[in-house]
Design a protein around this motif. Structure first.
Motif, PDB file in Angstrom:
ATOM      1  N   MET A   1      42.519  33.502  39.263  1.00  0.00           N
ATOM      2  CA  MET A   1      41.132  33.277  38.852  1.00  0.00           C
ATOM      3  C   MET A   1      40.292  32.782  40.032  1.00  0.00           C
ATOM      4  N   THR A   2      40.878  31.950  40.893  1.00  0.00           N
ATOM      5  CA  THR A   2      40.177  31.492  42.091  1.00  0.00           C
ATOM      6  C   THR A   2      39.882  32.676  43.007  1.00  0.00           C
ATOM      7  N   ASN A   3      40.856  33.544  43.176  1.00  0.00           N
ATOM      8  CA  ASN A   3      40.673  34.752  43.976  1.00  0.00           C
ATOM      9  C   ASN A   3      39.508  35.586  43.413  1.00  0.00           C
ATOM     10  N   LEU A   4      39.508  35.801  42.110  1.00  0.00           N
ATOM     11  CA  LEU A   4      38.428  36.579  41.489  1.00  0.00           C
ATOM     12  C   LEU A   4      37.080  35.876  41.639  1.00  0.00           C
ATOM     13  N   ARG A   5      37.073  34.568  41.450  1.00  0.00           N
ATOM     14  CA  ARG A   5      35.815  33.816  41.544  1.00  0.00           C
ATOM     15  C   ARG A   5      35.212  33.934  42.938  1.00  0.00           C
ATOM     16  N   TRP A   6      36.027  33.813  43.952  1.00  0.00           N
ATOM     17  CA  TRP A   6      35.525  33.882  45.320  1.00  0.00           C
ATOM     18  C   TRP A   6      35.060  35.282  45.683  1.00  0.00           C
ATOM     19  N   ARG A   7      35.617  36.294  45.061  1.00  0.00           N
ATOM     20  CA  ARG A   7      35.228  37.679  45.348  1.00  0.00           C
ATOM     21  C   ARG A   7      34.042  38.148  44.498  1.00  0.00           C
ATOM     22  N   ASP A   8      33.661  37.373  43.533  1.00  0.00           N
ATOM     23  CA  ASP A   8      32.612  37.748  42.581  1.00  0.00           C
ATOM     24  C   ASP A   8      31.216  37.575  43.186  1.00  0.00           C
ATOM     25  N   ALA A   9      30.887  38.416  44.167  1.00  0.00           N
ATOM     26  CA  ALA A   9      29.603  38.304  44.873  1.00  0.00           C
ATOM     27  C   ALA A   9      28.423  38.519  43.938  1.00  0.00           C
ATOM     28  N   ALA A  10      28.573  39.383  42.954  1.00  0.00           N
ATOM     29  CA  ALA A  10      27.472  39.675  42.028  1.00  0.00           C
ATOM     30  C   ALA A  10      27.392  38.666  40.888  1.00  0.00           C
ATOM     31  N   GLU A  11      28.282  37.690  40.889  1.00  0.00           N
ATOM     32  CA  GLU A  11      28.323  36.633  39.873  1.00  0.00           C
ATOM     33  C   GLU A  11      28.332  37.214  38.458  1.00  0.00           C
ATOM     34  N   GLN A  12      29.253  38.154  38.249  1.00  0.00           N
ATOM     35  CA  GLN A  12      29.395  38.809  36.951  1.00  0.00           C
ATOM     36  C   GLN A  12      30.506  38.212  36.103  1.00  0.00           C
ATOM     37  N   LEU A  13      31.228  37.241  36.653  1.00  0.00           N
ATOM     38  CA  LEU A  13      32.351  36.648  35.937  1.00  0.00           C
ATOM     39  C   LEU A  13      32.068  35.202  35.559  1.00  0.00           C
ATOM     40  N   ARG A  14      32.568  34.807  34.395  1.00  0.00           N
ATOM     41  CA  ARG A  14      32.539  33.426  33.929  1.00  0.00           C
ATOM     42  C   ARG A  14      34.000  33.063  33.649  1.00  0.00           C
ATOM     43  N   PHE A  15      34.376  31.827  33.921  1.00  0.00           N
ATOM     44  CA  PHE A  15      35.773  31.402  33.806  1.00  0.00           C
ATOM     45  C   PHE A  15      35.881  30.250  32.824  1.00  0.00           C
ATOM     46  N   VAL A  16      36.808  30.373  31.876  1.00  0.00           N
ATOM     47  CA  VAL A  16      37.029  29.327  30.883  1.00  0.00           C
ATOM     48  C   VAL A  16      38.516  28.988  30.866  1.00  0.00           C
ATOM     49  N   ASP A  17      38.823  27.736  31.216  1.00  0.00           N
ATOM     50  CA  ASP A  17      40.192  27.247  31.204  1.00  0.00           C
ATOM     51  C   ASP A  17      40.538  26.824  29.781  1.00  0.00           C
ATOM     52  N   VAL A  18      41.428  27.566  29.147  1.00  0.00           N
ATOM     53  CA  VAL A  18      41.769  27.293  27.753  1.00  0.00           C
ATOM     54  C   VAL A  18      42.851  26.230  27.613  1.00  0.00           C
ATOM     55  N   SER A  19      43.383  25.739  28.732  1.00  0.00           N
ATOM     56  CA  SER A  19      44.464  24.755  28.675  1.00  0.00           C
ATOM     57  C   SER A  19      43.966  23.315  28.589  1.00  0.00           C
TER      58      SER A  19
END
Length: 181
Positions: free
Chosen positions: A25-43
């Motif tokens: 998820m960190t990898n995806l977040r850092w690559r998300d230049a267009a800011e199209q992703l939101r991250f929710v930690d379900v734990s």
């Protein structure tokens, strides 16, 4: 898989207590230049599933993603949309290849079931270079002549690491090479 504009932003529901999941998820977040992703930690303690008919146990079992128009994707399909959103189009396309997808859809539940057993050294081996590359790309995208805004890594407060819901932390440039602190 359709990557229509109604798919984004895409909300990813992931197990933040899992080092493998957190690294991806960190990898995806850092690559998300267009800011199209939101991250929710379900734990996190007390988390309640926002998805109708989907329990927290379901969210902890397999990766889930919800599109902007409310569609829910599970497992490999969720990763395919996430990689496309993060600009990793070659990986997303490979996931869509018929034979490869068939294999991934059978392999992913096994990996998900045993993800907590993956040693941190293996996670670092798999994601170490990818995370460094993603961080460098993110830094280059978000810097100008006077300042940089670095992506905030997804972290676990109980591990003694600061957590932030802000997608970026403004930070001054300390060196002319614009390297991350």
């Amino acid at each position: 898989m359709s990557n229509s504009t109604s798919s984004y932003p895409l909300t990813l529901y992931f197990d933040g207590s899992c080092p493998l999941c957190l690294s991806e998820m960190t990898n995806l977040r850092w690559r998300d230049a267009a800011e199209q992703l939101r991250f929710v930690d379900v734990s996190v303690p007390g988390f309640a599933s926002p998805l109708e008919g989907v329990s927290v146990a379901d969210l902890m079992t397999l990766m889930h993603a919800r599109t902007a128009d409310g569609r829910v994707f599970i497992g490999v399909a969720a990763f395919e949309l996430a990689y496309a959103a993060a600009g990793l189009h070659q990986i997303a396309a490979a996931i869509g290849w018929r034979g490869w997808r068939w294999a991934l859809e059978r392999l992913y539940p096994f990996i998900a079931r045993h993800r907590q057993r993956v040693p941190k050294a293996v996670v670092n081996l798999v994601f170490g270079k990818a995370l460094r590359s993603a961080a460098q790309q993110a830094t280059e995208r978000r810097c100008d002549a006077t300042s940089c805004a670095y992506p905030v890594p997804l972290t676990r407060p109980e591990a003694g690491l600061e957590s932030s819901t802000s997608p970026m932390i403004p930070s001054p440039i300390n060196t002319p090479s614009r390297s991350a602190p």
